[in-house]
Design a protein around this motif. Structure first.
Motif, short mmCIF file in Angstrom:
data_model
loop_
_atom_site.label_atom_id
_atom_site.label_comp_id
_atom_site.label_asym_id
_atom_site.label_seq_id
_atom_site.Cartn_x
_atom_site.Cartn_y
_atom_site.Cartn_z
N VAL A 269 4.87 2.02 0.89
CA VAL A 269 5.82 2.54 -0.11
C VAL A 269 6.49 3.83 0.37
O VAL A 269 7.70 4.02 0.20
CB VAL A 269 5.10 2.76 -1.47
N LYS B 154 6.78 -2.88 -11.77
CA LYS B 154 5.68 -2.45 -10.91
C LYS B 154 4.78 -1.44 -11.59
O LYS B 154 5.16 -0.83 -12.60
CB LYS B 154 6.27 -1.83 -9.64
N ARG B 155 3.63 -1.26 -11.03
CA ARG B 155 2.73 -0.19 -11.51
C ARG B 155 1.84 0.24 -10.36
O ARG B 155 1.58 -0.53 -9.43
CB ARG B 155 1.92 -0.65 -12.72
N ARG B 156 1.38 1.49 -10.45
CA ARG B 156 0.56 2.02 -9.36
C ARG B 156 -0.91 1.93 -9.72
O ARG B 156 -1.29 2.12 -10.88
CB ARG B 156 0.94 3.47 -9.06
N GLY C 265 -4.41 3.76 -2.47
CA GLY C 265 -3.34 3.69 -3.46
C GLY C 265 -2.44 2.49 -3.16
O GLY C 265 -2.09 2.26 -2.00
N MET D 214 0.88 -0.18 -4.82
CA MET D 214 1.89 -0.48 -5.83
C MET D 214 1.83 -1.99 -6.05
O MET D 214 1.88 -2.76 -5.08
CB MET D 214 3.27 -0.05 -5.33
N THR E 255 0.86 -1.19 0.00
CA THR E 255 0.00 0.00 0.00
C THR E 255 0.89 1.24 0.00
O THR E 255 2.08 1.16 0.35
CB THR E 255 -0.93 0.03 1.24
N ASP E 256 0.32 2.36 -0.38
CA ASP E 256 1.08 3.62 -0.40
C ASP E 256 1.72 3.92 0.96
O ASP E 256 2.81 4.46 1.04
CB ASP E 256 0.16 4.79 -0.79
N ASP F 282 13.52 0.38 -2.66
CA ASP F 282 12.47 -0.36 -3.34
C ASP F 282 13.13 -1.58 -4.00
O ASP F 282 13.80 -1.46 -5.01
CB ASP F 282 11.83 0.55 -4.39
N TYR G 97 3.50 -5.22 -7.69
CA TYR G 97 4.76 -5.75 -8.21
C TYR G 97 4.51 -7.11 -8.82
O TYR G 97 3.77 -7.93 -8.27
CB TYR G 97 5.80 -5.89 -7.10
#
Ligand SMILES: [Zn+2]
Length: 241
Positions: free
Chosen positions: A164, A175-177, A189, A191, A160-161, A170, A193
């Motif tokens: 992060v 990865k993508r959000r 929000g 992330m 979760t944000d 990292d 992976y």
């Protein structure tokens, strides 16, 4: 009872279809296979991360985080990364063990099983219930509700944000959000992976005899037979009269 900053980790195994869980033998073997996989994953957890609860095909871990311990969350995220290696290693061993072994649908579809892991951090209520440490609060609800999400991949790690923004390194690429709409809690929000793909591929079943194979065999054997005749003919020709 107290409020404590806590890292929460949920590891969930899925992939068996309804069909697999239709026959008695398959249900038993599916249970055994999933238990072994969860154990393999849980064995990776080191202090401060510890197993809090087994919930069906999922394992829930918690770790109390001291406000001044900056590296703790990084360490936990790295540990969760290693869950995937342990899971895949165990699954590969089960896969090798079941080929040619049990024909039940659970054993024959081990390679369909995948691991999804979620990491969140927040204030949780910690309380002792008998010998058990119970955790409760919105963060606990949130991580469980994240299981229902819009991610299409079959295997992934979600931070979760809140996680992060606290980790200093990292450790993962690929990865993508995303922003997920979580029931009653609103937008969260995350992330996502994609652990390196290690999907097992079952060798395609090759029939022993194909028409092409038979044709080739005939061509080769007739050629060999012809060569044999020619050689013999030469031998006969060279024989002294
Ligand atoms: Zn079986």
């Amino acid at each position: 009872m107290k409020l404590q900053k806590t890292a929460l980790v949920l590891a969930d195994i899925s992939g068996y279809t309804r069909f697999v869980l239709f026959h008695k033998l398959s249900i038993l073997h599916a249970e055994q296979i999933i238990t072994e996989l969860i154990e393999a994953v849980a064995e990776q957890a080191r202090f401060p991360l510890r197993l809090n609860k087994l919930q069906g095909d999922a394992a829930f871990f918690v770790a109390a985080i001291d406000e001044d311990d900056e590296g703790a969350l990084d360490d936990i995220v790295t540990q969760v990364g290693s869950f995937f290696d342990a899971f895949r290693e165990k699954r590969a061993a089960q896969f090798r063990g079941t080929i040619g072994g049990c024909r039940c649908s659970a054993c024959q579809t081990v390679e369909n099983l995948t691991l999804k892991a979620f990491v969140h951090v927040g204030e949780v209520v910690q309380k002792k219930v008998g010998d058990f440490d119970e955790v409760a609060g919105e963060s606990v609800i949130l991580i469980h509700r994240l299981l229902k999400n819009s991610i299409e991949e079959r295997e992934y790690l979600v931070l979760t944000d809140d996680v992060v923004k606290e980790i200093t390194a990292d450790p993962f690429t690929n990865k993508r959000r995303l922003v997920e709409m979580v029931d009653d809690l609103g937008e969260v929000g995350i992330m996502v992976y994609q652990p390196q793909s290690s999907r097992l591929t079952r060798p395609a079943k090759q029939p022993l005899l194909t028409i092409e194979g038979i044709k080739t065999a005939i061509v080769y054997s007739s050629r060999a037979f012809a060569q044999l005749l020619t050689r013999n003919a030469r031998v006969f020709q060279n024989m002294p009269q």
